[in-house]
Design an enzyme around this catalytic site. Structure first.
Site, PDB file in Angstrom:
ATOM      1  N   GLU A 176     -42.824 -13.406   8.356  1.00 55.94           N
ATOM      2  CA  GLU A 176     -41.685 -12.550   8.734  1.00 55.94           C
ATOM      3  C   GLU A 176     -42.129 -11.157   9.201  1.00 55.94           C
ATOM      4  O   GLU A 176     -42.145 -10.211   8.426  1.00 55.94           O
ATOM      5  CB  GLU A 176     -40.695 -12.390   7.558  1.00 55.94           C
ATOM      6  CG  GLU A 176     -39.459 -11.606   7.979  1.00 55.94           C
ATOM      7  CD  GLU A 176     -38.490 -11.301   6.825  1.00 55.94           C
ATOM      8  OE1 GLU A 176     -37.391 -10.793   7.110  1.00 55.94           O
ATOM      9  OE2 GLU A 176     -38.834 -11.560   5.656  1.00 55.94           O
ATOM     10  N   LYS A 213     -39.700 -16.139  10.545  1.00 55.88           N
ATOM     11  CA  LYS A 213     -38.430 -15.431  10.343  1.00 55.88           C
ATOM     12  C   LYS A 213     -38.489 -14.182  11.208  1.00 55.88           C
ATOM     13  O   LYS A 213     -39.345 -13.323  11.017  1.00 55.88           O
ATOM     14  CB  LYS A 213     -38.218 -15.080   8.870  1.00 55.88           C
ATOM     15  CG  LYS A 213     -36.873 -14.409   8.606  1.00 55.88           C
ATOM     16  CD  LYS A 213     -36.484 -14.417   7.133  1.00 55.88           C
ATOM     17  CE  LYS A 213     -35.170 -13.657   6.918  1.00 55.88           C
ATOM     18  NZ  LYS A 213     -34.634 -13.789   5.567  1.00 55.88           N
TER      19      LYS A 213
END
Length: 294
Positions: A176, A213
């Site tokens: 992420e 993400k």
């Protein structure tokens, strides 16, 4: 890694619920839920209250595997129980929802327009416990604020280096590297980020799956090559500070990108709602995020 869970993450319809507010963001999450700081006098009481909130969300009939594929937990939540089962087991067995664990220790100070992750000193031990608790995958967050090529490369290098350690432990990492939605160079950051992630994906072996993400890109479908990449199990989007409606609208413009929202899921829930009211509000949020994801 359970094959049925891998299959669900790859091909299931729905989104990932982010229930992983940590020590730093818990007071804010509780306040939004209507629990002010005068309701607890220490950290233990605070964590008890936030576990009550998460338990209420997870046990709600609206928290349903027809719409929700996975849920990201905070470490404390992993070690606590819901109805006599560890949280991950409750999610998997009672709800058919895949459990993930947030493993980062927060962000380092900003430098060169990015915030790397703080060192994760006990990662091996955390991964060992995650396996014991039947966790499927992990999540770790960095933040990019400026289009500095070297700094963005450093962020992605760090993410994948730790990601490989997670893969070696038999778990699927969610990489992420968030791009700040308020960055004046957001679009340029996203172009640089995409290039860096692609080069790392190319160097992974076939048995080294990852998830991504990402902040919803300014240019719709910018990340399509990443989403469709053979090494990527699934790409999910963070709401990043957008309101629920704005995040859902932006998400709809990106094919194959599904939601992993935290605030957008829980922003209208309140401790004082009756169960009927609470479940109805949660159901509306779940359905809206699901529609945007599929």
């Amino acid at each position: 890694m359970r094959q049925d869970q891998l299959e669900k993450m790859k091909n299931g319809k729905g989104f990932i619920a982010a229930l992983d507010q940590s020590g730093g963001s818990t007071p804010k999450a509780l306040a939004a839920y209507g629990v002010s700081e005068d309701k607890y006098s220490n950290e233990d009481e605070m964590f008890d209250l936030v576990h009550e909130m998460r338990t209420r969300i997870i046990t709600s009939p609206a928290f349903d595997s027809d719409y929700i594929l996975g849920a990201i937990l905070f470490e404390q939540t992993m070690d606590r129980e819901i109805e006599g089962k560890y949280t991950a087991d409750y999610l998997a067995e009672n709800k058919g929802i895949v459990p993930f664990l947030k493993v980062d220790k927060g962000l380092a100070e900003e430098s060169n327009g990015v915030q790397m992750m703080k060192p994760i000193t006990d990662l091996d031990e955390t991964l060992r416990r995650a396996n014991e608790r039947h966790i499927f995958g992990t999540k770790m967050r960095s933040v990019i604020k400026e289009a500095n090529p070297d700094a963005i490369k450093a962020v992605v290098d760090q993410q994948f280096e730790i990601g490989k350690q997670i893969i070696a432990a038999g778990l699927v990492p969610i990489i992420e590297p968030e791009v700040d939605i308020n960055s004046p160079e957001k679009e340029k950051c996203e172009e640089l980020l995409k290039t860096e992630i692609l080069s790392h994906l190319e160097s992974l072996r076939d048995d080294e799956p990852v998830m991504l993400k990402l902040t919803i890109p300014t240019k719709a479908n910018l990340y399509k090559d990443l989403i469709d990449h053979s090494k990527v199990v699934r790409a999910v989007a963070l709401s990043g500070g957008y309101s629920a409606d704005a995040a859902n609208e932006k998400l709809k413009a990106n094919d194959g990108l599904i939601a992993s929202f935290s605030r957008a899921l829980s922003q209208d829930l309140n401790v004082n709602q009756t169960d009927e009211e609470f479940n109805a509000v949660l159901k509306d949020a779940v359905k809206a995020i699901y529609e945007a994801s599929v």
